[in-house]
Design an enzyme around this catalytic site. Structure first.
Site, PDB file in Angstrom:
ATOM      1  N   HIS A   1       0.702  -1.353  -0.035  1.00  0.00           N
ATOM      2  CA  HIS A   1       0.000  -0.021  -0.053  1.00  0.00           C
ATOM      3  C   HIS A   1       0.615   1.300   0.047  1.00  0.00           C
ATOM      4  O   HIS A   1       0.249   2.347   0.026  1.00  0.00           O
ATOM      5  CB  HIS A   1      -0.832   0.047   1.198  1.00  0.00           C
ATOM      6  CG  HIS A   1      -1.962   0.904   1.181  1.00  0.00           C
ATOM      7  ND1 HIS A   1      -2.389   1.890   2.350  1.00  0.00           N
ATOM      8  CD2 HIS A   1      -3.086   0.932   0.377  1.00  0.00           C
ATOM      9  CE1 HIS A   1      -3.079   2.745   2.197  1.00  0.00           C
ATOM     10  NE2 HIS A   1      -3.819   2.125   0.924  1.00  0.00           N
TER      11      HIS A   1
ATOM     12  N   LYS B   1       3.359   4.344  -1.104  1.00  0.00           N
ATOM     13  CA  LYS B   1       3.210   5.488  -2.101  1.00  0.00           C
ATOM     14  C   LYS B   1       4.634   6.293  -1.828  1.00  0.00           C
ATOM     15  O   LYS B   1       4.779   7.078  -0.797  1.00  0.00           O
ATOM     16  CB  LYS B   1       2.263   6.409  -1.939  1.00  0.00           C
ATOM     17  CG  LYS B   1       0.633   5.804  -2.336  1.00  0.00           C
ATOM     18  CD  LYS B   1      -0.054   5.228  -0.948  1.00  0.00           C
ATOM     19  CE  LYS B   1      -1.465   5.137  -1.434  1.00  0.00           C
ATOM     20  NZ  LYS B   1      -1.939   4.114  -0.223  1.00  0.00           N
TER      21      LYS B   1
ATOM     22  N   ASP C   1      17.247  11.052  -6.602  1.00  0.00           N
ATOM     23  CA  ASP C   1      18.568  11.070  -6.807  1.00  0.00           C
ATOM     24  C   ASP C   1      19.276  11.011  -5.213  1.00  0.00           C
ATOM     25  O   ASP C   1      20.232  11.211  -4.900  1.00  0.00           O
ATOM     26  CB  ASP C   1      19.257  12.539  -6.992  1.00  0.00           C
ATOM     27  CG  ASP C   1      19.055  12.756  -8.598  1.00  0.00           C
ATOM     28  OD1 ASP C   1      18.881  11.715  -9.273  1.00  0.00           O
ATOM     29  OD2 ASP C   1      18.849  13.870  -8.853  1.00  0.00           O
TER      30      ASP C   1
ATOM     31  N   HIS D   1      -8.876  11.285   2.880  1.00  0.00           N
ATOM     32  CA  HIS D   1      -8.288  10.085   2.577  1.00  0.00           C
ATOM     33  C   HIS D   1      -6.855  10.186   3.044  1.00  0.00           C
ATOM     34  O   HIS D   1      -6.097   9.406   3.083  1.00  0.00           O
ATOM     35  CB  HIS D   1      -8.315   9.691   1.074  1.00  0.00           C
ATOM     36  CG  HIS D   1      -7.498   8.553   0.466  1.00  0.00           C
ATOM     37  ND1 HIS D   1      -6.185   8.293   0.436  1.00  0.00           N
ATOM     38  CD2 HIS D   1      -8.198   7.157   0.536  1.00  0.00           C
ATOM     39  CE1 HIS D   1      -6.080   7.132  -0.198  1.00  0.00           C
ATOM     40  NE2 HIS D   1      -7.128   6.332   0.442  1.00  0.00           N
TER      41      HIS D   1
ATOM     42  N   LYS E   1      -3.707  10.225   5.943  1.00  0.00           N
ATOM     43  CA  LYS E   1      -3.267   9.434   7.232  1.00  0.00           C
ATOM     44  C   LYS E   1      -2.375  10.075   7.793  1.00  0.00           C
ATOM     45  O   LYS E   1      -1.009  10.092   7.484  1.00  0.00           O
ATOM     46  CB  LYS E   1      -2.802   8.132   6.761  1.00  0.00           C
ATOM     47  CG  LYS E   1      -3.692   7.295   5.662  1.00  0.00           C
ATOM     48  CD  LYS E   1      -3.541   7.221   4.240  1.00  0.00           C
ATOM     49  CE  LYS E   1      -3.904   6.350   3.228  1.00  0.00           C
ATOM     50  NZ  LYS E   1      -5.193   6.205   3.238  1.00  0.00           N
TER      51      LYS E   1
ATOM     52  N   ASP F   1       0.453  15.948  20.735  1.00  0.00           N
ATOM     53  CA  ASP F   1       0.913  17.116  21.573  1.00  0.00           C
ATOM     54  C   ASP F   1       1.337  18.017  20.557  1.00  0.00           C
ATOM     55  O   ASP F   1       0.888  18.495  19.202  1.00  0.00           O
ATOM     56  CB  ASP F   1       1.814  16.814  22.555  1.00  0.00           C
ATOM     57  CG  ASP F   1       1.408  15.742  23.648  1.00  0.00           C
ATOM     58  OD1 ASP F   1       0.213  15.829  23.802  1.00  0.00           O
ATOM     59  OD2 ASP F   1       2.154  15.148  24.186  1.00  0.00           O
TER      60      ASP F   1
END
Length: 471
Positions: free
Chosen positions: A214, A216, A221, A390, A392, A397
């Site tokens: 999952h 991404k 470089d 969508h 995450k 704190d």
């Protein structure tokens, strides 16, 4: 006569196989609840359960070498990160050690970050980085679509390959099951290194199809790295008629965290191609002026421990005053759910932001089964109303912020390979706080209990929760 003999033999064979599978579930299931569920299913409906168990009953991913936790050439190329970039003091004495142990990599100083809010900012930054590549590009996405932005992404990679840049692209064969072979062939013809979909599927194993990569990621470089929640598709730019605005977040990092992100890519690439990426890559990242302390935390079903679950538990335990979480799916296991409630009961400002729109029906429904007990303990549930949320993101704190691909559900906890960029820095936390504060203005605090919801939710939520271990 043959049928009369064969039926008892078949019945005995199925019974024996069910008993074997039940014993295997008892020994290897990651949770007692999962073990009990499989045993009951296997013994009461063996003909159906056996088939499902073959595909869904694996409790640890096979064939994947986690180089960070083992000896090997990949990890040897980067083993001195913590020595060369030993972190300074973390905000208010926040202890990064639990996260270091989960990542099997040390926190490092000398990093910098930039939040990329939504699709336009993300793809502008990704394409600018690709266009500026001089030596190599490492790209990985769970989903790639052959649509407008997907074609633009391919064009950028091909242009880079044409000017002599080494380009590698890896993807998840299930996530990209609808991606035409012609799309990938065009990349290969231009010199982009792309594993064949069939080869990746074979590496996954026909009986391990419930697992997903999952992640991404984009690395250029060895100096610039990106990770987050967006895949490559028009819907991530808000072009979907169904969802409209797509609220998502990517993060751009520089400094030694890029080398850690690169190490995770190298593990995935080695799994998919058997090529060891050491010599072709740059392993000497320069320290960024911002000098933030952070690390890249990979998680996946090949780990010995439940890294995803432990990441959330570590973040919850670390929270003293505030814990804000944004996730499109909220199907926490018992441990994480209890920790969230306990944090709220000890006075922590715990907020969980989820989408009001429906992406996948089962996890959306299952979340309602947990909302009441969370709210009863003081956890605030916020439903994002402006399109589909969508991202995450975790904020602890004013001391820690994390952005990546990990959802707050069992699939991310135990079934998916995920990546989180974790910063132990007040400036990073302030940037995430500002972003989430704006998101809360587009969300609505949940006040209704399950009993006050429409009938389809009242009935569907407890049923959907039964499928939580598979979602």
């Amino acid at each position: 006569m043959f049928l009369a003999i064969s039926l008892p033999i078949l019945t005995l064979a199925v019974l024996a196989a069910s008993l074997w599978a039940s014993w295997r579930a008892i020994r290897t299931a990651r949770t007692p609840q999962g073990a009990v569920g499989w045993v009951v299913f296997l013994l009461t409906a063996p003909y159906i359960a056996l088939v499902l168990y073959l595909f869904l009953g694996h409790h640890r991913y096979r064939h994947y070498q986690v180089s960070r936790r083992e000896s090997g050439r990949i990890v040897e190329a980067a083993r001195d990160f913590t020595t060369r970039f030993a972190p300074g003091p973390t905000p208010d004495g926040l202890n990064p050690e639990p996260f270091e142990k989960l990542a099997a990599m040390g926190a490092t100083r000398g990093n910098d970050m930039e939040l990329l809010v939504d699709g336009n900012a993300t793809f502008d930054a990704l394409f600018a980085a690709i266009d500026g590549a001089e030596h190599y590009i490492l790209a990985q996405f769970f989903i790639i679509h052959d649509d407008e932005i997907g074609k633009a992404f391919a064009d950028r990679l091909i242009d880079a390959a044409d000017r002599g840049v080494s380009v590698r692209l890896i993807f998840d064969p299930i996530g990209c099951r609808t991606l035409p072979d012609a799309y990938l062939d065009r990349l290969r013809d231009a010199g982009v290194h792309v594993p064949r979909k069939q080869k990746l599927a074979r590496r996954s194993g026909r009986l391990q199809i419930n697992y997903r990569n999952h992640r991404k990621t984009l690395i250029v470089d060895g100096h610039i790295g990106f990770t987050g929640g967006l895949n490559v598709g028009d819907e991530y730019l808000g072009r979907s008629e169904r969802f409209g605005h797509w609220r998502d977040t990517f993060i751009r990092v520089t400094g030694p965290m890029v080398a850690e992100l690169q190490l995770v890519f190298a593990e995935d690439w080695h799994w998919g191609t058997r090529e060891t990426l050491v010599a072709p890559l740059h392993w000497e990242p320069a320290a960024a002026e911002a000098d933030m302390t952070g690390l890249v935390l990979p998680a996946g079903p090949a780990d010995e421990v439940e890294t995803g679950t432990m990441f959330f538990l570590s973040a919850i335990v670390a929270a003293q005053h505030r814990l804000w979480i944004a996730s499109p799916y909220f199907v926490p296991d018992t441990d994480v759910l209890s920790a969230l409630k306990q944090a709220a009961m000890r006075g922590v400002d715990v907020r969980v932001m989820v989408p009001d729109a429906i992406d996948h029906t089962l996890p959306w429904l299952a979340a309602f089964a947990a909302f009441d007990e969370c709210r009863a303990a003081g956890v605030e549930i916020w439903r994002y109303k402006t399109g589909f949320l969508h991202q995450k993101v975790v904020l602890v704190d004013d001391r820690m912020a994390a952005v990546g691909s990990m959802n707050m559900d069992n699939r991310s906890f135990r079934l998916n390979f995920e990546t989180m960029a974790v910063l132990f820095d007040k400036r990073a936390a302030a940037a995430v706080e500002e972003m989430l504060t704006e998101d809360f203005t587009k969300a609505e605090k949940m006040e209704k209990s399950l009993s006050q919801q429409p009938l389809k939710i009242r009935v569907g939520a407890p049923v959907a929760r039964l499928f939580g271990p598979l979602l």
